[in-house]
Motif scaffolding. Structure first.
Motif, PDB file in Angstrom:
ATOM      1  N   PRO A  36      36.409  23.506  44.301  1.00  0.00           N
ATOM      2  CA  PRO A  36      37.155  23.348  43.037  1.00  0.00           C
ATOM      3  C   PRO A  36      36.373  23.718  41.784  1.00  0.00           C
ATOM      4  N   ASP A  37      35.072  23.391  41.724  1.00  0.00           N
ATOM      5  CA  ASP A  37      34.332  23.714  40.504  1.00  0.00           C
ATOM      6  C   ASP A  37      34.224  25.224  40.303  1.00  0.00           C
ATOM      7  N   GLU A  38      34.033  25.975  41.405  1.00  0.00           N
ATOM      8  CA  GLU A  38      33.995  27.433  41.284  1.00  0.00           C
ATOM      9  C   GLU A  38      35.376  27.985  40.973  1.00  0.00           C
ATOM     10  N   GLN A  39      36.410  27.420  41.578  1.00  0.00           N
ATOM     11  CA  GLN A  39      37.757  27.893  41.288  1.00  0.00           C
ATOM     12  C   GLN A  39      38.118  27.673  39.819  1.00  0.00           C
ATOM     13  N   ARG A  40      37.691  26.559  39.260  1.00  0.00           N
ATOM     14  CA  ARG A  40      37.977  26.314  37.851  1.00  0.00           C
ATOM     15  C   ARG A  40      37.348  27.404  36.982  1.00  0.00           C
ATOM     16  N   ALA A  41      36.096  27.756  37.276  1.00  0.00           N
ATOM     17  CA  ALA A  41      35.444  28.824  36.511  1.00  0.00           C
ATOM     18  C   ALA A  41      36.138  30.166  36.724  1.00  0.00           C
ATOM     19  N   LEU A  42      36.596  30.419  37.965  1.00  0.00           N
ATOM     20  CA  LEU A  42      37.299  31.680  38.239  1.00  0.00           C
ATOM     21  C   LEU A  42      38.625  31.739  37.502  1.00  0.00           C
ATOM     22  N   TRP A  43      39.375  30.624  37.502  1.00  0.00           N
ATOM     23  CA  TRP A  43      40.635  30.593  36.752  1.00  0.00           C
ATOM     24  C   TRP A  43      40.388  30.854  35.270  1.00  0.00           C
ATOM     25  N   ALA A  44      39.366  30.235  34.719  1.00  0.00           N
ATOM     26  CA  ALA A  44      39.065  30.429  33.301  1.00  0.00           C
ATOM     27  C   ALA A  44      38.707  31.887  33.014  1.00  0.00           C
ATOM     28  N   ALA A  45      37.909  32.497  33.912  1.00  0.00           N
ATOM     29  CA  ALA A  45      37.522  33.893  33.705  1.00  0.00           C
ATOM     30  C   ALA A  45      38.705  34.837  33.855  1.00  0.00           C
ATOM     31  N   ALA A  46      39.603  34.529  34.806  1.00  0.00           N
ATOM     32  CA  ALA A  46      40.730  35.435  35.076  1.00  0.00           C
ATOM     33  C   ALA A  46      41.846  35.303  34.055  1.00  0.00           C
ATOM     34  N   THR A  47      42.005  34.115  33.445  1.00  0.00           N
ATOM     35  CA  THR A  47      43.128  33.886  32.523  1.00  0.00           C
ATOM     36  C   THR A  47      42.718  33.801  31.069  1.00  0.00           C
ATOM     37  N   GLY A  48      41.445  33.543  30.804  1.00  0.00           N
ATOM     38  CA  GLY A  48      41.012  33.358  29.431  1.00  0.00           C
ATOM     39  C   GLY A  48      41.357  31.999  28.854  1.00  0.00           C
TER      40      GLY A  48
END
Length: 709
Positions: A375-387
């Motif tokens: 989850p912690d990596e997914q949160r960073a990925l979501w933030a990077a992919a969506t802004g």
């Protein structure tokens, strides 16, 4: 194979010069054999015909050639270093050929690279040139026919090669030698025709390569597809980078048989495994191709042929094979045999994506686990992919959905939230994630669209508080297990599992629907009659399908009538008891490892083993409604649009020990009676419906005030 790039004009020109020089040298060789063939033909025509002769002329005459001294043999059988009829000598042409092969600054010509890669002798290399010549230069067919002394025999043969080239060896015909083992050349003998005189031709893939065209074999195009980077522009998180490092290191590790080890990528997400593989081999300068395991059977391809052709391609191109076996069944003998034969008989770098390690005969292997990012990596990925800000939608999405990077990238790219408010962006992304991870459980579960809300649920305060605690733990699981470090202490029990127990009709399914609606999840009611099987091992396979399909999140699994499957484990008295306990043990393991929301509903709590109950996060008792709860249930029994008589007394039936399901059934029956009579629902209709419902349930109904017993 390190051929020059298609844009490398210098290599193309050098390869063309070498090929032209080689063909000129070959024509000179053929002219010497043509002269010898003419000598043989003339002498054979003058030879006497003898009865019982073992050699026959073209018209069926028996011919016996007279014995000769070595110097008397025709020129076809003499050393071919002398002058040729047109004035050019073979030494000059051979020197020109050798000079064309030694151009500095470019890769060697394709024919020489083939000889080096497949370990061809000089004679075998020249046989390959002879077999390729008609495909490169159509005029070569006439020269070959002249060498045969037959205008119809325009295809080369092994017999011609044995006469044509120096250092000829008979073992070139062996299936273990490179020309036939790798199918560089093909011989198609007619019935009763010896292989020595069969027409010989180069494989189309090889002929094109000699010309300088290096492309994937067309016979593999029906089963292979190139794999592209599924998340361009997004760097791999740490968990995936570690897997990529392991794949790159294992793919070319030393092996006793000289072949690359088979790298097993273990996980349930084939797209994540493919991303790891494509990025790992991109570092090594290799292009990845996917072969879906099912196509080995459904595509009509022979696994042995696919294995050979792919092994050959791995020697000709910088490629790697991604064998997708995530949907394959190891227990299916046909699938298992096809995959094992392919892996054991092919070579080159191969990765196998599967849920479990498959046995491979006679080939080394390595295992790399590929899981979806935490989850912690997914949160960073979501933030990077969506802004979006990490504390907003990325946190909510990562706490519920367990998506691989490719799926995450696809959803983010298709639903760009640039012009949306944060709440609206989160809602759209949430819906898109639910659609993307919706499990395929049509055969084992019923999908229920959750519409009920907290206000529709009538339960005592204690039960309501426990259900709200459940919802809170689902929402904040990522923070507690991820940010606060509880996930580092245990990898099991991170999902929310609960037992709903109580009499039928007390709201267990309805409460599950409320939770699913509150959490924005799909509700799946698992059909236990479809899960449980009398055949040994089938129940575990069905349970595995259920949990595997739902492991990406976005779903609430409801196992109704759970005591039918999860009853008290028995002492082992026979084989059936032993396998029944195995089924329960398997369920316990999957429940502990499951990261989603699972609810077990049963009418009989006492039928469940206490060891099973300890593995559940919540146990919620659903009692028969008391008088206060029944009044609330009766007050909400009819929708607002139902016409009701002014004297309708809903409190009249509050004393009846009816469950919520029974009250809803009575209200529905009374509504149909009113619709049939063409008037509003009145007390008489309600009492009549109640009597019918209690009679159906075989329950006594107390005498109501003003009513006859």
């Amino acid at each position: 194979m390190s051929l020059g790039s298609p844009a490398d004009l210098r290599w193309e020109e050098a390869n063309s010069r070498y090929l032209k020089a080689s063909l000129a040298w070959l024509r000179a060789r053929l002219r010497t054999v043509t002269d010898g063939a003419a000598d043989i033909s003339q002498e054979a025509g003058e030879a006497p015909v003898r009865e019982g002769g073992r050699r026959r002329g073209r018209r069926g005459r028996a011919v016996e050639l007279p014995p000769r001294a070595p110097d008397d043999y025709p020129r076809a059988f003499r050393p071919t270093t002398g002058a040729v009829p047109d004035g050019a000598d073979l030494d000059t042409l051979a020197a020109a050929r050798q000079k064309a092969a030694a151009l500095d600054g470019t890769a060697p010509p394709a024919l020489l690279q083939l000889a080096e890669r497949f370990g061809l002798t000089d004679f075998e290399r020249d046989v390959l040139l002879l077999a390729t010549a008609p495909a490169v230069d159509p005029a070569m067919g006439a020269a070959i026919a002249a060498a045969h002394g037959d205008s119809q025999a325009s295809a080369p043969t092994f017999a011609l090669a044995l006469r044509l080239f120096d250092e000829a060896r008979w073992d070139v015909l062996s299936p273990t030698r490179p020309l036939r083992r790798w199918r560089l050349v093909e011989a198609a003998p007619a019935p009763a025709q010896p292989l020595l005189t069969a027409p010989l031709c180069a494989d189309d893939r090889i002929a094109n390569l000699v010309r300088g065209l290096n492309h994937l074999d067309g016979r593999l195009a029906s089963v292979l597809e190139p794999v592209a980077d599924a998340a361009p522009g997004i760097a791999s998180p740490a968990s995936l980078r570690n897997a990529e490092d392991s794949v790159a290191e294992a793919a070319f590790a030393d092996s006793p048989d000289g072949r690359s080890p088979v790298v097993h990528l273990i996980g349930s997400d084939a797209d994540s495994a493919a991303l790891v593989a494509v990025r790992a081999f991109a570092r090594l300068g290799r292009e990845l191709y996917r072969l879906r395991a099912g196509l080995l059977l459904r595509g009509g391809q022979d696994p042995d042929t696919v294995a050979l052709l792919w092994h050959r391609e791995s020697l000709l191109l910088p490629v790697a094979l991604f064998l997708d076996g995530t949907d394959a069944d190891p227990d299916d003998p046909a699938q298992a045999s096809a995959i094992r034969r392919l892996l054991s008989r092919t070579g080159g770098p191969v990765v196998l994506a599967a849920r479990d390690v498959w046995p491979v005969d006679g080939r080394a292997g390595a295992v790399v686990d590929v899981a979806v990012p935490p989850p912690d990596e997914q949160r960073a990925l979501w933030a990077a992919a969506t802004g979006l800000e990490p504390a907003g939608a990325p946190t909510a999405l990562s706490s519920q959905f367990r998506l691989g990077l490719p799926a995450l990238h696809r959803i983010a790219a298709a639903h760009r939230p640039d012009a949306l408010a944060p709440d609206e962006a989160e809602a759209r992304l949430w819906v898109a994630c639910r659609s993307a991870v919706r499990p395929r459980l049509e055969a084992l579960a019923q999908r229920i669209v959750p519409r009920a809300r907290w206000d529709d649920l009538v339960l005592p305060r204690q039960q309501m508080d426990m259900l709200r605690r459940m919802a809170g733990q689902v929402r904040h699981g990522a923070a507690v297990f991820g940010d606060w470090g509880f996930g580092e202490r245990t990898h099991r029990g991170q999902g929310v599992t609960a037992l709903f127990c109580g009499p039928s009709g007390t709201g267990k399914t309805f409460a599950s629907e409320v939770l699913a609606h509150e959490l924005g999840l799909d509700l799946y009611r698992v059909d236990l009659s479809a899960v449980v099987s009398k055949y040994i091992g089938e129940t575990e396979k069905n349970l595995r399908r259920v949990f595997d399909a739902a492991e990406c999140g976005g779903s609430l699994l409801l196992f109704d009538e759970a005591d039918a499957l999860f009853g008290r484990r028995s002492e082992v008295q026979d084989s059936h008891d032993r396998y029944a306990n195995i089924e329960v043990s398997y369920l316990l393991q999957r429940m502990e490892a499951y990261r989603g929301v699972a609810v077990l509903a049963t009418n009989l709590r006492a039928a469940l083993d206490p060891a099973f109950l300890r593995r559940l996060r919540f146990v919620v008792e659903f009692p028969v409604p008391g008088e206060e709860e029944r009044r609330r249930l009766w007050a909400a029994a009819f929708p607002d649009a139902v016409p009701r008589d002014d004297d309708l007394d809903l409190g009249l039936l509050a004393d009846l020990p009816a469950t919520g399901a029974a009250i809803q059934a009575i209200a529905l029956s009374a509504a149909f009676a009113a619709a049939a009579a063409g008037r509003p629902v009145d007390t008489a209709m309600l009492v009549g419906a109640a009597r019918a419902e209690f009679r159906k349930l075989d329950l006594p109904m107390a005498v109501l005030a003003g009513e006859a017993p």
